[in-house]
Design a protein around this motif. Sequence first.
Motif, mmCIF file in Angstrom:
data_model
loop_
_atom_site.group_PDB
_atom_site.id
_atom_site.type_symbol
_atom_site.label_atom_id
_atom_site.label_comp_id
_atom_site.label_asym_id
_atom_site.label_seq_id
_atom_site.Cartn_x
_atom_site.Cartn_y
_atom_site.Cartn_z
ATOM 1 N N LYS A 101 0.849 -1.185 0.000
ATOM 2 C CA LYS A 101 0.000 0.000 0.000
ATOM 3 C C LYS A 101 0.887 1.237 0.000
ATOM 4 O O LYS A 101 1.872 1.303 0.733
ATOM 5 N N ILE A 102 0.524 2.213 -0.828
ATOM 6 C CA ILE A 102 1.283 3.459 -0.921
ATOM 7 C C ILE A 102 0.362 4.636 -0.630
ATOM 8 O O ILE A 102 -0.735 4.734 -1.188
ATOM 9 N N ASN A 103 0.805 5.521 0.241
ATOM 10 C CA ASN A 103 0.159 6.813 0.449
ATOM 11 C C ASN A 103 1.116 7.903 -0.020
ATOM 12 O O ASN A 103 2.157 8.114 0.605
ATOM 13 N N ASN A 133 0.912 -5.168 3.209
ATOM 14 C CA ASN A 133 -0.541 -5.052 3.166
ATOM 15 C C ASN A 133 -1.288 -6.361 3.356
ATOM 16 O O ASN A 133 -2.486 -6.338 3.580
ATOM 17 N N ASP A 254 0.144 2.013 9.615
ATOM 18 C CA ASP A 254 -1.257 2.429 9.610
ATOM 19 C C ASP A 254 -1.431 3.685 10.457
ATOM 20 O O ASP A 254 -2.062 4.662 10.039
ATOM 21 N N MET A 257 0.819 6.643 8.859
ATOM 22 C CA MET A 257 0.216 7.245 7.673
ATOM 23 C C MET A 257 -0.858 8.249 8.060
ATOM 24 O O MET A 257 -0.903 9.372 7.547
ATOM 25 N N CYS A 272 -5.060 10.421 -0.900
ATOM 26 C CA CYS A 272 -5.459 9.181 -1.559
ATOM 27 C C CYS A 272 -4.423 8.108 -1.250
ATOM 28 O O CYS A 272 -3.399 8.366 -0.618
ATOM 29 N N SER A 273 -4.697 6.895 -1.700
ATOM 30 C CA SER A 273 -3.746 5.804 -1.526
ATOM 31 C C SER A 273 -3.931 4.806 -2.658
ATOM 32 O O SER A 273 -4.880 4.902 -3.445
ATOM 33 N N ASN A 275 -3.152 0.415 -3.708
ATOM 34 C CA ASN A 275 -2.715 -0.934 -3.357
ATOM 35 C C ASN A 275 -2.195 -1.621 -4.612
ATOM 36 O O ASN A 275 -2.800 -1.500 -5.684
ATOM 37 N N VAL A 287 -8.510 8.157 1.064
ATOM 38 C CA VAL A 287 -8.081 7.738 2.398
ATOM 39 C C VAL A 287 -9.219 7.876 3.403
ATOM 40 O O VAL A 287 -9.362 7.069 4.315
#
Length: 380
Positions: A101-103, A133, A254, A257, A272-273, A275, A287
């Motif tokens: 997962k990237i934020n 993730n 978690d 972020m 936003c994020s 996967n 998000v």
Amino acid sequence: MTSSKLIGLMGGGGTGSELIEKVLPCFSAIEDLYNVKFEFLRFDDEKWRTAAEIEEWHEPFFDAMCNFYEQVKDCGGCILRGAVQAPVLYKAREQVKHTYKINPVKGIPELADLTRFSAQALDGLEMLLVRQNTFGMFHCDGEYDHQGNAIAQVTYKKADVEQLADYSFELAADGCLTLAMPTRKLGTVGALWEQVFAEKAAAYSTVNYCRMEPCIEDIGHYIRTHNNAGSEYGSYDLPMKKYNVIVGPELFMDYMMDDIIWMVHGEPSIACSANFSADGFSSFQTVHGTVTPIADKDIVNPIAMVHAVAMCLKYHCHLPEAGKSLELAVRRALAAGYRTPDIHRSNSSYHKVGTKAMVEKIIDELKTLAIQNEPVAVIS
């Protein structure tokens, strides 16, 4: 002939369906400006909208969601979606092997009044927050003993940590990669992560690798002062890293972020994020949660979903310039004083607008940028 890009649309719960519908004109504008074609496959949001908001296990919804994901994946597409409640979401990620997962966190000087930072400090700030993730605490199998105690066992496979490390170092490229994890407090688990990342660092010599012991109340101090010798703790106007990747296990990242997003953006309605699976299948989403009380009232902030579209353009559609232009169009709309109710201040001279009007202004700015910059699209 231009090939089309397939995107699966899934509203999820609450405001998701409204946001999806109202940002679709962004794709139409990109089609006109960048000589690309999009096709859309829709999830049955009307049928499953209520189920997407239930905070309990819902097997029929899980099956429907996974089937939709697999259908889009088989066609070479990606997912653009709104919020979906756990635990269905966690299990769905595991089912489709969305391992990372990237934020993305970018400073927005135009919204400095929502944060504790100055516009100068926010300008140029760009971070990628990465977490594993599909393994760890959120995915461990648990059971109850005869006394009613909950027992859960977490297994961290070395191969999984190695895969995440490679992915993170590749994202960092020539920048800085930070492992955020209290490794010395976690015994063998911490030792495994520290060992894997240290070994990988030797193979990625162009990346500046370091380790950080995360503490939620110290994160602000970290991002204000990291690699800035002589900085004082209380300063909010320091130059920050221009590019930084922070990676860690799911449970720690978690919290981190959420904290960094609140600190840099001031509101979750901006962020936003995404996967990703190892084979490239991806989903892009807001998000913030379902925000059901304000659904279908034309007041929800669309910026997070617009940013999700920008991520989709950059990472899935191979249109990085289009994604960057869309992000810049958001900033220009904000600079023009456009604000949805959540980021509007009563004592300001900003224009309070609804969801639709905000998207329309962003698209107007996108078209203006195209006229000024005469972008040339590279279709792959």
